[in-house]
Design a protein around this motif. Structure first.
Motif, PDB file in Angstrom:
ATOM      1  N   ALA A  99       0.856  -1.197   0.000  1.00  0.00           N
ATOM      2  CA  ALA A  99       0.000   0.000   0.000  1.00  0.00           C
ATOM      3  C   ALA A  99       0.891   1.246   0.000  1.00  0.00           C
ATOM      4  O   ALA A  99       1.024   1.934   0.996  1.00  0.00           O
ATOM      5  CB  ALA A  99      -0.920  -0.003   1.218  1.00  0.00           C
ATOM      6  N   PRO A 100       1.540   1.505  -1.123  1.00  0.00           N
ATOM      7  CA  PRO A 100       2.540   2.591  -1.153  1.00  0.00           C
ATOM      8  C   PRO A 100       1.963   3.963  -0.778  1.00  0.00           C
ATOM      9  O   PRO A 100       2.665   4.795  -0.217  1.00  0.00           O
ATOM     10  CB  PRO A 100       3.032   2.576  -2.604  1.00  0.00           C
ATOM     11  CG  PRO A 100       2.001   1.837  -3.384  1.00  0.00           C
ATOM     12  CD  PRO A 100       1.362   0.866  -2.441  1.00  0.00           C
ATOM     13  N   ARG A 101       0.680   4.165  -1.071  1.00  0.00           N
ATOM     14  CA  ARG A 101       0.097   5.483  -0.769  1.00  0.00           C
ATOM     15  C   ARG A 101      -0.061   5.672   0.732  1.00  0.00           C
ATOM     16  O   ARG A 101       0.201   6.736   1.271  1.00  0.00           O
ATOM     17  CB  ARG A 101      -1.245   5.640  -1.470  1.00  0.00           C
ATOM     18  CG  ARG A 101      -1.097   5.538  -2.978  1.00  0.00           C
ATOM     19  CD  ARG A 101      -2.274   6.145  -3.698  1.00  0.00           C
ATOM     20  NE  ARG A 101      -1.969   6.222  -5.116  1.00  0.00           N
ATOM     21  CZ  ARG A 101      -2.325   5.290  -5.998  1.00  0.00           C
ATOM     22  NH1 ARG A 101      -3.024   4.246  -5.616  1.00  0.00           N
ATOM     23  NH2 ARG A 101      -1.992   5.423  -7.265  1.00  0.00           N
ATOM     24  N   GLN A 102      -0.486   4.610   1.409  1.00  0.00           N
ATOM     25  CA  GLN A 102      -0.585   4.679   2.873  1.00  0.00           C
ATOM     26  C   GLN A 102       0.813   4.785   3.472  1.00  0.00           C
ATOM     27  O   GLN A 102       1.050   5.526   4.416  1.00  0.00           O
ATOM     28  CB  GLN A 102      -1.277   3.427   3.420  1.00  0.00           C
ATOM     29  CG  GLN A 102      -2.738   3.334   3.014  1.00  0.00           C
ATOM     30  CD  GLN A 102      -3.390   2.058   3.539  1.00  0.00           C
ATOM     31  OE1 GLN A 102      -3.150   1.629   4.664  1.00  0.00           O
ATOM     32  NE2 GLN A 102      -4.223   1.442   2.706  1.00  0.00           N
ATOM     33  N   LYS A 103       1.718   4.044   2.868  1.00  0.00           N
ATOM     34  CA  LYS A 103       3.080   4.026   3.387  1.00  0.00           C
ATOM     35  C   LYS A 103       3.701   5.434   3.364  1.00  0.00           C
ATOM     36  O   LYS A 103       4.355   5.862   4.314  1.00  0.00           O
ATOM     37  CB  LYS A 103       3.932   3.065   2.555  1.00  0.00           C
ATOM     38  CG  LYS A 103       5.337   2.926   3.115  1.00  0.00           C
ATOM     39  CD  LYS A 103       6.158   1.911   2.372  1.00  0.00           C
ATOM     40  CE  LYS A 103       7.560   1.966   2.963  1.00  0.00           C
ATOM     41  NZ  LYS A 103       8.416   0.929   2.519  1.00  0.00           N
ATOM     42  N   LYS A 122      -1.047  16.778   1.316  1.00  0.00           N
ATOM     43  CA  LYS A 122      -1.668  16.778  -0.021  1.00  0.00           C
ATOM     44  C   LYS A 122      -0.649  16.639  -1.152  1.00  0.00           C
ATOM     45  O   LYS A 122      -0.958  16.120  -2.218  1.00  0.00           O
ATOM     46  CB  LYS A 122      -2.479  18.076  -0.225  1.00  0.00           C
ATOM     47  CG  LYS A 122      -3.761  18.135   0.601  1.00  0.00           C
ATOM     48  CD  LYS A 122      -4.970  17.652  -0.182  1.00  0.00           C
ATOM     49  CE  LYS A 122      -6.133  17.231   0.702  1.00  0.00           C
ATOM     50  NZ  LYS A 122      -6.799  18.357   1.349  1.00  0.00           N
ATOM     51  N   SER A 123       0.576  17.104  -0.911  1.00  0.00           N
ATOM     52  CA  SER A 123       1.556  17.093  -1.990  1.00  0.00           C
ATOM     53  C   SER A 123       2.152  15.695  -2.205  1.00  0.00           C
ATOM     54  O   SER A 123       2.855  15.456  -3.171  1.00  0.00           O
ATOM     55  CB  SER A 123       2.670  18.095  -1.676  1.00  0.00           C
ATOM     56  OG  SER A 123       3.286  17.713  -0.474  1.00  0.00           O
ATOM     57  N   LEU A 124       1.887  14.759  -1.302  1.00  0.00           N
ATOM     58  CA  LEU A 124       2.494  13.429  -1.404  1.00  0.00           C
ATOM     59  C   LEU A 124       2.046  12.693  -2.666  1.00  0.00           C
ATOM     60  O   LEU A 124       2.849  12.164  -3.413  1.00  0.00           O
ATOM     61  CB  LEU A 124       2.140  12.587  -0.173  1.00  0.00           C
ATOM     62  CG  LEU A 124       2.861  12.963   1.127  1.00  0.00           C
ATOM     63  CD1 LEU A 124       2.345  12.126   2.276  1.00  0.00           C
ATOM     64  CD2 LEU A 124       4.371  12.785   0.966  1.00  0.00           C
TER      65      LEU A 124
END
Ligand code: ADP
Ligand code: ZN
Length: 693
Positions: A99-103, A122-124
């Motif tokens: 789950a790279p986005r959560q990571k 937000k910029s991630l």
């Protein structure tokens, strides 16, 4: 509040325990937006004072001076969404690899070692909201709300070193610093005498005491150097309120000022209504500048409101100028204001040499005399910069038929159309209407030609006369495009422009050390005007534009073209400077009972029908009967009777006693409301008008 079928945002300014309205018809407030008052007592007092002094409804005054976001119901303090990791969160959990986005979120929060605003995540990547929801479901993360930076957190002791003050600067500063209570100072200093340096030091003193400074300037876009100078000097939060801010930035600047997070608030006239947490000083730079007066709607004068503001907070106010208004000089003479003088330029630069060019004796081609062109050539050849001032934009002020002599007129105004070459258009500078410039005459078929000079034409002419020089123009047309003004100012400062031609914009406090010569193409407009302030404005403009010359190590030279070289105004300025002019002008005002020796208010009527306004003003005057202590002049047609498709007329009220004038105006207001309800006429009140049209 429920309002008819809608809901509206309102502002409670007062309360009452009883009402004549039937209980059942009174509605309740649906929601209270702020838990602390939006406006503190002092700010509300300033707004109330301005509303009553300028005879404008308090509701319009308050709402009109609030940032749009707040007007629409945004809270006085911003609420920020925060997130933090819970105890359960396992930053090293291997499942995160899938789950790279959560990571990304977890490692950012883990690295931050504490909570973070959602906005900063937000910029991630683009699916932050979804990833946050998932983490919340896993119990790894909690969200909560928090007020945006409530505390005052600026450091006020971090100040870059300025130059060693001159004696005059030092004693002016000492006087300001010594007054911790209300006192109005008029810092009367020739251009380049170091007024700004005095503001900076006085502000430094105030910041060190943990208080804020409010700085009012005529136009921020025109003097970006000023804001930069403040930013270089103070490592404290500076809020600049300029037209380039979007609504969110505007609201946030307002909040920072109100909460005391902003150490210095710099803005144009409307900034005077910004709530301040703990103000310690007010500065009004170039106090003579006409832009401090709002010319329509709520017609306040920011400089005068600023004096009230300072009195209310019991703090000093410094108004600086090389050409103080006669009002301010009069207040000094009467002992109400205290003058601080900076009689000499500091640093490099000398007072420029002023010289008249008699247009009656010179053959003048296209607005430029041989004397002027020769002088320009000399300076340009030596590698110096030249500025030419002409207060008329466009190519030519008249579009003339070479056959029958007809001149293109505006259909909506008593005015000629100005020819703009670049767009091949005729434009009215009074109402803004425009049309294509016809090549040939409707009446006789002959060709048209431009007559007279505007800045656009002078620019073209200079390009021919000085083919190797870099010529530029600075006026409302050439700076319409975003960023265009900044580019021109920058090029000028870097010496990438040899000759700059422009309008009133040139006169503002620019500091261009490379300018050795200033030419004024036509000083005659204003010499014989019916407006009692016209000569004061002309003297100020001339002195200000001349002050742009000789700021570097070259001696400055100023040439003024005129057909009336014997006019006393010129001799006064040349021999005794602005002070000599002011002294004589003051005498004239006294004899004529004009301000500052009397107070005036102007009632303006406008209507689509001829004479309706005049009749309405007559009725008004008759209905009022005698007004003790007040002289009423008119009604009469306005100097420009027909403008923007309306007929204009006016009534002037004059009094030696401000209170009597205010009483008369208060009575008039009620009458005006009655009168305009069922009449096709609009009437406005202008207290202390700066323009009599
Ligand atoms: P004003 O606001 O009166 O036009 P400024 O404060 O902008 O004058 O000063 C003009 C120039 O002189 C600026 O470049 C400023 O940095 C410089 N200056 C101001 N005070 C001093 C001083 N005491 N010694 C040397 N230079 C100074
Ligand atoms: Zn017009």
């Amino acid at each position: 509040m429920p309002f008819g079928r809608r809901h509206e945002v309102g502002i409670v300014v007062d309360g009452t325990a009883s009402s004549d309205i039937d209980q059942s018809r009174i509605k309740s407030i649906s929601e209270v937006i702020d838990d602390a008052p939006l406006l503190d007592a002092n700010t509300l007092a300033v707004l109330t004072f301005a509303a009553s002094y300028y005879q404008h409804p308090i509701g319009e005054v308050i709402v009109g001076t609030l940032p749009k976001r707040l007007r629409e119901g945004a809270p006085a303090e911003d609420i920020v969404q925060m997130v933090r990791l819970t105890e359960q969160a396992q930053p090293d959990d291997p499942t995160l690899a899938r789950a790279p986005r959560q990571k990304a979120i977890v490692s950012r929060l883990n690295g931050a070692d504490g909570p973070l605003p959602v906005a900063q995540l937000k910029s991630l990547h683009r699916s932050v909201p979804a990833a946050l929801r998932r983490l919340e479901q896993r119990g790894w993360l909690t969200r909560y709300e928090q007020r945006a930076g409530g505390a005052r957190d600026f450091r006020h002791d971090n100040v870059a070193k300025g130059p060693e003050l001159s004696d005059a600067q030092a004693s002016a500063l000492a006087a300001i610093n010594a007054s911790s209570n209300f006192q109005t100072f008029v810092l009367n200093g020739v251009t380049g005498s170091g007024k700004t340096e005095v503001y900076l030091r006085a502000i430094e003193h105030v910041l060190k005491a943990g208080r804020q400074a409010l700085v009012l300037v005529p136009e921020i876009a025109l003097t970006p150097q000023l804001v930069t100078r403040f930013e270089r000097r103070f490592a404290a939060p500076i809020v600049a309120l300029h037209s380039g801010l979007n609504q969110t930035e505007r609201a946030s600047a307002w909040r920072d000022a109100r909460a005391g997070r902003a150490a210095v608030v710099i803005g144009t006239r409307s900034a005077v209504f910004t709530p301040l947490h703990t103000p310690g000083i007010v500065v009004v730079d170039e106090e003579h500048d006409g832009s401090f007066k709002q010319q329509e709607g709520f017609r306040y004068h920011a400089r005068d409101v600023a004096v009230y503001l300072a009195r209310r907070h019991d703090i000093p106010i410094v108004m600086g100028s090389a050409t103080p208004t006669l009002e301010s000089l009069h207040n000094v003479a009467a002992g109400r204001y205290k003058a601080l003088e900076l009689p000499e330029r500091v640093g490099p630069g000398t007072d420029p040499h002023l010289q008249l060019v008699d247009l009656r004796e010179e053959s003048i081609e296209n607005g430029l005399s041989a004397t002027l062109v020769n002088a320009m050539r000399r300076h340009v050849d030596e590698g110096a910069q030249v500025m030419l001032f002409l207060n008329r934009r466009g190519y030519a002020p008249a579009w003339f038929c070479s056959g029958c002599g007809a001149i293109a007129r505006c259909t909506d105004c008593d005015a000629n159309m100005t020819y703009h070459h670049r767009h091949g258009a005729l434009r009215c500078h009074h109402c803004g209407s425009a049309r294509k410039a016809p090549e040939t005459c409707n009446e006789c078929g002959a060709t048209h030609k431009p007559v007279g000079q505007g800045t656009e034409r002078i620019e073209a002419l200079l390009a021919e006369l000085f083919p190797r020089a870099r010529v530029a123009r600075m006026d409302r047309d050439s700076t319409r495009r975003r960023g265009a003004l900044a580019t021109t100012l920058n090029r000028m400062r870097k010496g990438q422009i040899d000759i700059l031609v422009g309008t009133q914009m040139l006169t503002k406090g620019h500091h261009f050390p490379g300018v050795a010569m200033v030419g004024v193409l036509n000083a005659d407009h204003g010499l014989f005007s019916a407006d009692f302030r016209a000569d004061e404005r002309l003297a100020q403009t001339l002195v200000q534009v001349c002050g742009r010359a000789g700021r570097g190590d070259r001696a400055g030279e100023v040439l003024i073209q005129t057909s009336f070289p014997e006019h006393p105004l010129f001799a006064e300025l040349i021999n005794g400077g602005y002070a000599a002019f002011a002294q004589r002008a003051m005498q004239t005002r006294r004899e004529a009972s004009w301000p500052p020796f009397a107070h005036v208010a102007l009632l303006r009527a406008r209507s689509t029908r001829e004479n309706t306004g005049l009749a309405a003003l007559s009725n008004l005057r008759n209905a009022l009967g005698p007004l003790p202590g007040v002289t009423v002049l008119g009604p009469a047609d306005a100097p420009m009777r027909f403008r923007a498709a309306r007929f204009h007329s006016q009534l002037l009220l004059q009094s030696g006693d401000r209170r009597q004038l205010a009483n008369a105006l208060f009575r008039l207001r009620a009458q005006i409301n009655d009168l305009t309800r069922n009449n096709r006429v609009r009437i406005s009140i202008d207290v202390d008008p700066v323009d009599l049209y």
